[in-house]
Design a protein around this motif. Structure first.
Motif, PDB file in Angstrom:
ATOM      1  N   GLU A   1       0.828  -1.206   0.000  1.00 48.44           N
ATOM      2  CA  GLU A   1       0.000   0.000   0.000  1.00 48.44           C
ATOM      3  C   GLU A   1       0.862   1.256   0.000  1.00 48.44           C
ATOM      4  O   GLU A   1       0.547   2.236  -0.677  1.00 48.44           O
ATOM      5  CB  GLU A   1      -0.924   0.017   1.224  1.00 48.44           C
ATOM      6  N   LEU A   2       1.941   1.225   0.776  1.00 44.60           N
ATOM      7  CA  LEU A   2       2.828   2.383   0.848  1.00 44.60           C
ATOM      8  C   LEU A   2       3.448   2.690  -0.514  1.00 44.60           C
ATOM      9  O   LEU A   2       3.515   3.850  -0.919  1.00 44.60           O
ATOM     10  CB  LEU A   2       3.930   2.161   1.884  1.00 44.60           C
TER      11      LEU A   2
ATOM     12  N   SER B   1       1.536   7.120  -6.344  1.00 46.24           N
ATOM     13  CA  SER B   1       0.367   7.929  -6.724  1.00 46.24           C
ATOM     14  C   SER B   1       0.560   9.400  -6.396  1.00 46.24           C
ATOM     15  O   SER B   1       0.147  10.272  -7.158  1.00 46.24           O
ATOM     16  CB  SER B   1      -0.891   7.422  -6.020  1.00 46.24           C
ATOM     17  N   ALA B   2       1.162   9.670  -5.245  1.00 38.12           N
ATOM     18  CA  ALA B   2       1.351  11.051  -4.806  1.00 38.12           C
ATOM     19  C   ALA B   2       2.616  11.676  -5.403  1.00 38.12           C
ATOM     20  O   ALA B   2       2.806  12.883  -5.295  1.00 38.12           O
ATOM     21  CB  ALA B   2       1.404  11.109  -3.284  1.00 38.12           C
TER      22      ALA B   2
ATOM     23  N   PRO C   1       8.766  10.888  -2.483  1.00 37.06           N
ATOM     24  CA  PRO C   1       9.768   9.869  -2.182  1.00 37.06           C
ATOM     25  C   PRO C   1       9.722   9.350  -0.744  1.00 37.06           C
ATOM     26  O   PRO C   1      10.371   8.371  -0.416  1.00 37.06           O
ATOM     27  CB  PRO C   1      11.087  10.596  -2.430  1.00 37.06           C
ATOM     28  N   ASN C   2       8.969  10.018   0.127  1.00 37.49           N
ATOM     29  CA  ASN C   2       8.956   9.632   1.542  1.00 37.49           C
ATOM     30  C   ASN C   2       7.669  10.140   2.193  1.00 37.49           C
ATOM     31  O   ASN C   2       6.976  10.980   1.624  1.00 37.49           O
ATOM     32  CB  ASN C   2      10.184  10.189   2.258  1.00 37.49           C
ATOM     33  N   ILE C   3       7.410   9.620   3.394  1.00 34.59           N
ATOM     34  CA  ILE C   3       6.172  10.003   4.071  1.00 34.59           C
ATOM     35  C   ILE C   3       6.336   9.801   5.581  1.00 34.59           C
ATOM     36  O   ILE C   3       6.978   8.837   6.014  1.00 34.59           O
ATOM     37  CB  ILE C   3       4.981   9.188   3.520  1.00 34.59           C
ATOM     38  N   PRO C   4       5.775  10.713   6.377  1.00 34.57           N
ATOM     39  CA  PRO C   4       5.806  10.500   7.823  1.00 34.57           C
ATOM     40  C   PRO C   4       4.810   9.398   8.225  1.00 34.57           C
ATOM     41  O   PRO C   4       3.794   9.202   7.562  1.00 34.57           O
ATOM     42  CB  PRO C   4       5.388  11.854   8.405  1.00 34.57           C
ATOM     43  N   ILE C   5       5.135   8.712   9.307  1.00 33.78           N
ATOM     44  CA  ILE C   5       4.253   7.682   9.861  1.00 33.78           C
ATOM     45  C   ILE C   5       3.661   8.234  11.147  1.00 33.78           C
ATOM     46  O   ILE C   5       4.385   8.784  11.988  1.00 33.78           O
ATOM     47  CB  ILE C   5       5.031   6.371  10.159  1.00 33.78           C
TER      48      ILE C   5
END
Length: 131
Positions: A9-10, A16-17, A20-24
């Motif tokens: 999913e990540l 999709s967005a 390169p990275n995302i906060p959890i």
């Protein structure tokens, strides 16, 4: 992104967005970690980035693909960086720019006084604002 989201999913979310990275975040939207494409590659093939620096290393994409398939249903919490670097709403652009440069990251989560995620500041945001 929540900590129980799967690796599969990540990857879809990041792709999709176009990020390169995302906060959890936890259930209260507090930032508890951070995960990037690089973290996923490291999870799929430990030592990959170190091997890239040797002249004799030829990447085996089948090996990465196999390992990614093995970890695809794992929660991202298993591979995230637990020491997320954040800035607060009250921090100025200079503080954010300093952290982005010193830590070599492309973006930083922005949190409120309770540590809850309220946004994200990217390198390009700082360049636009500082110009």
């Amino acid at each position: 992104c929540e900590k129980d989201v799967s690796v599969r999913e990540l990857i879809f979310i990041l792709d999709s967005a176009g990020i390169p990275n995302i906060p959890i975040v936890d259930e209260e939207e507090r930032v508890i970690g951070y995960i990037s494409e690089k973290d996923l590659i490291k999870a799929a093939l430990p030592g990959y980035f170190e091997m890239l620096h040797t002249a004799s290393f030829i990447p085996d994409l089948n090996q990465i693909s196999k390992k990614l398939a093995q970890i695809a249903d794992d929660p991202v919490e298993k591979y995230m960086q637990h020491n997320a670097i954040v800035v607060t709403e009250d921090d100025d652009d200079l503080q954010a720019a300093d952290l982005i440069i010193r830590k070599g990251t492309k973006s930083l989560p922005v949190v409120d006084s309770e540590g809850r995620l309220v946004g994200k500041v990217k390198r390009i945001d700082l360049l636009h604002h500082l110009l």
